[in-house]
Design a protein around this motif. Sequence first.
Motif, PDB file in Angstrom:
ATOM      1  N   ILE A  92     -25.731 -20.865 129.862  1.00  0.00           N
ATOM      2  CA  ILE A  92     -26.987 -20.355 129.323  1.00  0.00           C
ATOM      3  C   ILE A  92     -27.664 -21.464 128.524  1.00  0.00           C
ATOM      4  N   ASP A  93     -28.981 -21.655 128.730  1.00  0.00           N
ATOM      5  CA  ASP A  93     -29.697 -22.700 127.988  1.00  0.00           C
ATOM      6  C   ASP A  93     -30.090 -22.219 126.590  1.00  0.00           C
ATOM      7  N   ASN A  97     -31.714 -18.409 128.736  1.00  0.00           N
ATOM      8  CA  ASN A  97     -31.825 -18.227 130.183  1.00  0.00           C
ATOM      9  C   ASN A  97     -30.637 -18.844 130.914  1.00  0.00           C
ATOM     10  N   PRO A  98     -30.129 -18.155 131.943  1.00  0.00           N
ATOM     11  CA  PRO A  98     -29.066 -18.747 132.759  1.00  0.00           C
ATOM     12  C   PRO A  98     -29.581 -19.983 133.492  1.00  0.00           C
ATOM     13  N   VAL A  99     -28.768 -21.023 133.547  1.00  0.00           N
ATOM     14  CA  VAL A  99     -29.124 -22.239 134.274  1.00  0.00           C
ATOM     15  C   VAL A  99     -28.902 -21.962 135.762  1.00  0.00           C
ATOM     16  N   SER A 100     -29.896 -22.229 136.557  1.00  0.00           N
ATOM     17  CA  SER A 100     -29.821 -21.969 137.992  1.00  0.00           C
ATOM     18  C   SER A 100     -28.616 -22.674 138.624  1.00  0.00           C
ATOM     19  N   GLY A 101     -27.804 -21.909 139.338  1.00  0.00           N
ATOM     20  CA  GLY A 101     -26.646 -22.462 140.034  1.00  0.00           C
ATOM     21  C   GLY A 101     -25.431 -22.714 139.160  1.00  0.00           C
ATOM     22  N   ASP A 125     -28.541 -27.820 123.555  1.00  0.00           N
ATOM     23  CA  ASP A 125     -27.556 -26.783 123.283  1.00  0.00           C
ATOM     24  C   ASP A 125     -27.443 -25.806 124.453  1.00  0.00           C
ATOM     25  N   TYR A 126     -26.202 -25.474 124.774  1.00  0.00           N
ATOM     26  CA  TYR A 126     -25.904 -24.537 125.854  1.00  0.00           C
ATOM     27  C   TYR A 126     -24.771 -23.616 125.413  1.00  0.00           C
ATOM     28  N   ILE A 127     -24.596 -22.542 126.166  1.00  0.00           N
ATOM     29  CA  ILE A 127     -23.492 -21.612 125.941  1.00  0.00           C
ATOM     30  C   ILE A 127     -22.819 -21.368 127.278  1.00  0.00           C
ATOM     31  N   ALA A 128     -21.498 -21.462 127.293  1.00  0.00           N
ATOM     32  CA  ALA A 128     -20.721 -21.029 128.456  1.00  0.00           C
ATOM     33  C   ALA A 128     -20.319 -19.589 128.157  1.00  0.00           C
ATOM     34  N   LYS A 129     -21.043 -18.642 128.769  1.00  0.00           N
ATOM     35  CA  LYS A 129     -20.819 -17.221 128.510  1.00  0.00           C
ATOM     36  C   LYS A 129     -19.833 -16.670 129.538  1.00  0.00           C
ATOM     37  N   VAL A 130     -18.820 -15.960 129.038  1.00  0.00           N
ATOM     38  CA  VAL A 130     -17.772 -15.380 129.876  1.00  0.00           C
ATOM     39  C   VAL A 130     -17.739 -13.881 129.616  1.00  0.00           C
ATOM     40  N   TRP A 131     -17.618 -13.084 130.684  1.00  0.00           N
ATOM     41  CA  TRP A 131     -17.497 -11.645 130.509  1.00  0.00           C
ATOM     42  C   TRP A 131     -16.608 -11.049 131.588  1.00  0.00           C
TER      43      TRP A 131
END
Length: 149
Positions: A92-93, A97-101, A125-131
Amino acid sequence: MKKGFLSLALFMAMATVIPASAFAHESSTVTSQHDDDFVVFKLYVDGKYTLPTHGPYKGEDENPFTWDKADGTQIRFFIKDIDQMGMSISIIDSNGNPVSGANGSTNKNNGYQFLKVVTLPNEGDYIAKVWSDNGDGGYEYEIAVRAIN
Protein backbone atom coordinates in the motif's frame (compact mmCIF):
# COMPACT_ATOMS: atom_id res chain seq x y z
CA MET A 1 48.73 -33.19 28.07
CA LYS A 2 46.46 -32.20 30.99
CA LYS A 3 46.76 -28.53 30.05
CA GLY A 4 45.71 -29.25 26.44
CA PHE A 5 42.76 -31.36 27.61
CA LEU A 6 41.63 -28.64 30.03
CA SER A 7 41.88 -26.01 27.30
CA LEU A 8 39.81 -28.17 24.96
CA ALA A 9 37.23 -28.89 27.67
CA LEU A 10 36.96 -25.17 28.50
CA PHE A 11 36.53 -24.31 24.82
CA MET A 12 33.80 -26.93 24.38
CA ALA A 13 31.98 -25.71 27.49
CA MET A 14 32.06 -22.09 26.27
CA ALA A 15 30.96 -23.09 22.76
CA THR A 16 27.81 -24.70 24.16
CA VAL A 17 26.97 -21.67 26.34
CA ILE A 18 27.53 -18.85 23.84
CA PRO A 19 24.89 -18.81 21.08
CA ALA A 20 26.11 -18.82 17.49
CA SER A 21 24.37 -15.47 16.94
CA ALA A 22 26.96 -13.87 19.21
CA PHE A 23 29.54 -14.51 16.51
CA ALA A 24 27.42 -13.13 13.66
CA HIS A 25 28.18 -9.75 12.15
CA GLU A 26 25.40 -7.53 10.82
CA SER A 27 25.72 -6.80 7.13
CA SER A 28 23.64 -4.55 4.91
CA THR A 29 24.48 -6.61 1.83
CA VAL A 30 23.60 -10.29 1.68
CA THR A 31 23.87 -12.54 -1.34
CA SER A 32 20.98 -14.93 -1.95
CA GLN A 33 21.48 -18.55 -1.01
CA HIS A 34 18.86 -19.64 -3.58
CA ASP A 35 18.91 -20.08 -7.33
CA ASP A 36 17.78 -16.48 -7.78
CA ASP A 37 20.42 -14.03 -8.94
CA PHE A 38 19.96 -10.97 -6.79
CA VAL A 39 21.66 -9.13 -3.99
CA VAL A 40 19.76 -7.90 -0.96
CA PHE A 41 20.74 -4.33 -0.20
CA LYS A 42 18.33 -3.54 2.62
CA LEU A 43 15.98 -5.61 4.72
CA TYR A 44 12.88 -3.56 5.62
CA VAL A 45 10.58 -6.09 7.28
CA ASP A 46 11.52 -9.54 8.52
CA GLY A 47 9.88 -11.63 11.18
CA LYS A 48 7.17 -13.93 12.43
CA TYR A 49 3.91 -12.29 13.51
CA THR A 50 0.36 -13.14 14.57
CA LEU A 51 -2.71 -11.45 13.12
CA PRO A 52 -4.73 -9.58 15.79
CA THR A 53 -7.72 -11.46 17.20
CA HIS A 54 -9.85 -8.45 18.18
CA GLY A 55 -10.26 -4.72 17.71
CA PRO A 56 -10.69 -2.68 14.54
CA TYR A 57 -7.81 -4.50 12.78
CA LYS A 58 -8.92 -8.05 13.61
CA GLY A 59 -7.42 -10.46 11.10
CA GLU A 60 -5.11 -7.92 9.43
CA ASP A 61 -1.67 -6.51 10.09
CA GLU A 62 0.36 -3.62 8.70
CA ASN A 63 4.13 -3.70 8.29
CA PRO A 64 5.43 -0.20 7.41
CA PHE A 65 8.66 0.51 5.53
CA THR A 66 10.29 3.38 3.67
CA TRP A 67 11.75 2.61 0.26
CA ASP A 68 14.63 4.56 -1.26
CA LYS A 69 16.03 3.68 -4.71
CA ALA A 70 19.52 3.93 -3.23
CA ASP A 71 18.60 0.82 -1.17
CA GLY A 72 17.84 -1.23 -4.30
CA THR A 73 15.91 -0.84 -7.54
CA GLN A 74 13.20 -3.39 -6.73
CA ILE A 75 11.26 -4.73 -3.78
CA ARG A 76 11.04 -8.45 -3.09
CA PHE A 77 8.27 -9.45 -0.71
CA PHE A 78 7.47 -12.86 0.74
CA ILE A 79 4.78 -14.26 3.01
CA LYS A 80 4.46 -17.70 4.56
CA ASP A 81 1.09 -18.66 6.04
CA ILE A 82 2.23 -20.82 8.96
CA ASP A 83 -1.27 -21.98 9.95
CA GLN A 84 -2.21 -22.66 6.30
CA MET A 85 -5.52 -20.80 6.51
CA GLY A 86 -5.12 -18.63 3.40
CA MET A 87 -3.72 -15.11 3.62
CA SER A 88 -3.29 -12.17 1.28
CA ILE A 89 -0.67 -9.46 1.04
CA SER A 90 -0.69 -6.11 -0.69
CA ILE A 91 1.81 -3.26 -0.81
CA ILE A 92 0.00 0.00 0.00
CA ASP A 93 1.37 3.45 -0.90
CA SER A 94 1.43 6.52 1.37
CA ASN A 95 -1.98 7.63 0.03
CA GLY A 96 -3.56 4.35 1.15
CA ASN A 97 -3.81 2.92 -2.37
CA PRO A 98 -2.69 -0.59 -3.34
CA VAL A 99 0.32 -0.57 -5.67
CA SER A 100 -0.68 -2.11 -8.99
CA GLY A 101 0.65 -5.67 -9.31
CA ALA A 102 2.11 -5.70 -5.78
CA ASN A 103 -0.21 -8.23 -4.22
CA GLY A 104 -0.84 -11.93 -3.88
CA SER A 105 -2.20 -14.66 -1.66
CA THR A 106 -1.32 -18.00 -0.13
CA ASN A 107 -3.22 -21.20 -0.78
CA LYS A 108 -2.81 -24.94 -1.00
CA ASN A 109 -1.55 -24.73 -4.61
CA ASN A 110 1.44 -22.52 -3.69
CA GLY A 111 2.23 -24.32 -0.44
CA TYR A 112 0.81 -21.39 1.56
CA GLN A 113 3.76 -19.22 0.50
CA PHE A 114 3.91 -16.28 -1.86
CA LEU A 115 6.90 -14.43 -3.32
CA LYS A 116 6.94 -11.51 -5.74
CA VAL A 117 9.38 -8.90 -7.04
CA VAL A 118 8.05 -5.48 -8.02
CA THR A 119 9.29 -2.03 -8.91
CA LEU A 120 7.53 0.59 -6.83
CA PRO A 121 6.39 3.79 -8.58
CA ASN A 122 7.92 6.30 -6.14
CA GLU A 123 10.34 6.45 -3.26
CA GLY A 124 8.69 6.90 0.13
CA ASP A 125 6.54 5.27 2.76
CA TYR A 126 4.71 2.01 2.11
CA ILE A 127 2.86 -0.66 4.08
CA ALA A 128 2.98 -4.40 3.50
CA LYS A 129 -0.58 -5.23 4.56
CA VAL A 130 -1.37 -8.86 5.45
CA TRP A 131 -4.81 -10.29 6.19
CA SER A 132 -6.47 -13.66 6.61
CA ASP A 133 -8.82 -14.62 3.81
CA ASN A 134 -11.52 -15.64 6.30
CA GLY A 135 -11.25 -12.39 8.32
CA ASP A 136 -10.24 -14.08 11.56
CA GLY A 137 -7.13 -13.33 13.60
CA GLY A 138 -4.74 -15.42 15.65
CA TYR A 139 -2.96 -16.91 12.64
CA GLU A 140 0.81 -16.80 12.39
CA TYR A 141 2.76 -15.68 9.36
CA GLU A 142 6.32 -14.94 8.35
CA ILE A 143 7.07 -11.93 6.21
CA ALA A 144 10.11 -10.42 4.54
CA VAL A 145 10.32 -7.23 2.50
CA ARG A 146 13.70 -6.43 0.95
CA ALA A 147 15.20 -3.97 -1.46
CA ILE A 148 17.16 -5.85 -4.13
CA ASN A 149 19.14 -5.30 -7.32
